[in-house]
Design a protein around this motif. Structure first.
Motif, PDB file in Angstrom:
ATOM      1  N   TRP A 296       0.834  -1.205   0.000  1.00  0.00           N
ATOM      2  CA  TRP A 296       0.000   0.000   0.000  1.00  0.00           C
ATOM      3  C   TRP A 296       0.870   1.257   0.000  1.00  0.00           C
ATOM      4  O   TRP A 296       0.586   2.214  -0.723  1.00  0.00           O
ATOM      5  N   GLN A 297       1.944   1.252   0.794  1.00  0.00           N
ATOM      6  CA  GLN A 297       2.827   2.420   0.856  1.00  0.00           C
ATOM      7  C   GLN A 297       3.539   2.655  -0.479  1.00  0.00           C
ATOM      8  O   GLN A 297       3.746   3.807  -0.892  1.00  0.00           O
TER       9      GLN A 297
ATOM     10  N   ARG B  70       0.050   4.837 -11.616  1.00  0.00           N
ATOM     11  CA  ARG B  70      -0.915   3.875 -11.084  1.00  0.00           C
ATOM     12  C   ARG B  70      -0.401   2.458 -11.257  1.00  0.00           C
ATOM     13  O   ARG B  70       0.243   2.131 -12.258  1.00  0.00           O
TER      14      ARG B  70
ATOM     15  N   TYR C 128       1.105   6.966  -6.631  1.00  0.00           N
ATOM     16  CA  TYR C 128      -0.005   7.909  -6.750  1.00  0.00           C
ATOM     17  C   TYR C 128       0.477   9.357  -6.641  1.00  0.00           C
ATOM     18  O   TYR C 128       0.044  10.229  -7.391  1.00  0.00           O
ATOM     19  N   ARG C 129       1.391   9.612  -5.715  1.00  0.00           N
ATOM     20  CA  ARG C 129       1.910  10.968  -5.525  1.00  0.00           C
ATOM     21  C   ARG C 129       2.639  11.484  -6.762  1.00  0.00           C
ATOM     22  O   ARG C 129       2.749  12.695  -6.969  1.00  0.00           O
TER      23      ARG C 129
ATOM     24  N   LYS D 129       2.298   1.857  -3.450  1.00  0.00           N
ATOM     25  CA  LYS D 129       1.270   2.391  -4.339  1.00  0.00           C
ATOM     26  C   LYS D 129       0.986   3.857  -4.044  1.00  0.00           C
ATOM     27  O   LYS D 129       0.669   4.635  -4.960  1.00  0.00           O
ATOM     28  N   GLN D 130       1.115   4.240  -2.790  1.00  0.00           N
ATOM     29  CA  GLN D 130       0.933   5.644  -2.419  1.00  0.00           C
ATOM     30  C   GLN D 130       2.021   6.509  -3.059  1.00  0.00           C
ATOM     31  O   GLN D 130       1.759   7.632  -3.490  1.00  0.00           O
ATOM     32  N   GLN D 131       3.235   5.965  -3.103  1.00  0.00           N
ATOM     33  CA  GLN D 131       4.323   6.689  -3.760  1.00  0.00           C
ATOM     34  C   GLN D 131       4.052   6.836  -5.254  1.00  0.00           C
ATOM     35  O   GLN D 131       4.307   7.886  -5.846  1.00  0.00           O
TER      36      GLN D 131
END
Length: 298
Positions: free
Chosen positions: A209-210, A221, A216-217, A212-214
């Motif tokens: 999850w972390q 995707r 996204y920022r 994927k957050q990177q």
């Protein structure tokens, strides 16, 4: 091999692009006349857009640069590949293949893979400009010229030789952050272009999850349909290579089927030129198989 080590090359601030302030010096560095460089930043017919069909039967758009532009892009690629790259970047690093990428995860208890959707198309021109202007300290006009000759319609072109290395440097901070996250969980990371592989005794959902957050920022995707998780499997596939429970690397069954079909075709083919073409294809596949099976545990 230490997780924070680097491949050979010089530091970022030793690159000939570093603190480059003159378009004239840029043209000399790229082995192209200043007037020609100007043409390459102004012309509208620099790419041929087409669609190619992959092994899965799906077509994807490709933007192929004109020969004169491609020559300049290759020069940029050559110069950027001389810069040190973290060891976890297996592509577009120089001299490292998808085989090494699979080798790095031999004997892992858990392996999870992620795929960045439309990686090049999702890398905007502003990220390319930011790399040359903020990281390499190029003047705004020099950074703008480099951005122009390396991007197409606001993003990285899929058919350019420079796009792989530019995609890494355009997201350099993101990859550094992802590596720190993976190290925090005591896991192993490799990046092969848009394929991200994480392995270890445990690869928790929180870690994924972390990451994927990177993504996204940075406007990227993860393609959930291509995401895979192997937990103490007898064998698993990484960047097209099968890793067995004994720590061996092998070609996947589809490659064996390909060789079988070629052998079948050889039995029926009588035309000399076609036979020779089939024989060369079979030799190439066998050589590839030998190259993989000779690789030892990392």
């Amino acid at each position: 091999m230490p997780k924070n080590s680097y491949t050979g090359g010089y530091e970022l601030n030793q690159s000939p692009f570093y603190c480059l302030k003159s378009k004239f010096k840029l043209s000399k560095l790229l082995h192209v006349g200043k007037s020609k460089l100007k043409i390459l930043t102004k012309s509208e017919d620099l790419y041929r857009e087409e669609k190619i069909t992959g092994k899965n039967g799906k077509s994807r758009p490709v933007q192929k640069p004109r020969p004169d532009l491609k020559k300049v892009q290759k020069r940029v690629e050559k110069l950027l590949k001389r810069i040190k790259i973290p060891i976890y970047i297996h592509a577009p690093a120089k001299g490292i293949s998808h085989i090494n990428n699979a080798q790095a995860h031999i004997n892992a208890a858990v392996v999870r893979t992620l795929d960045i959707e439309k990686y090049f198309a999702s890398t905007p021109s502003r990220h390319v400009y930011s790399f040359f202007h903020k990281w390499l300290k190029c003047s705004p006009d020099v950074a703008a010229v480099l951005t122009k000759i390396l991007t197409f319609k606001g993003s990285l072109p899929t058919g350019s030789p420079s796009s792989p290395i530019i995609s890494y440097f355009s997201h350099i901070k993101m990859w550094e952050s992802i590596n720190e996250i993976v190290n925090h969980y005591n896991c192993n990371l490799t990046v092969y272009m848009d394929d991200v592989t994480i392995s270890g005794d445990c690869v928790p959902d929180q870690l994924i999850w972390q990451i994927k957050q990177q993504f996204y920022r940075c406007g990227l995707r993860s393609n959930d349909k291509k995401e895979k998780c192997y937990i103490r499997k007898n064998s698993y596939e990484i960047t097209g290579i099968i890793v067995t429970e004994k720590g061996e690397l092998k070609i996947p069954n589809r490659q064996h089927k390909k060789m079988y079909k070629i052998r079948q075709a050889l039995r029926l083919e009588t035309e000399p030129k076609k036979r020779q073409k089939l024989i060369q294809s079979l030799k190439g596949l066998k050589a590839y198989e030998r190259q993989i099976t000779m690789v030892k545990s990392a």
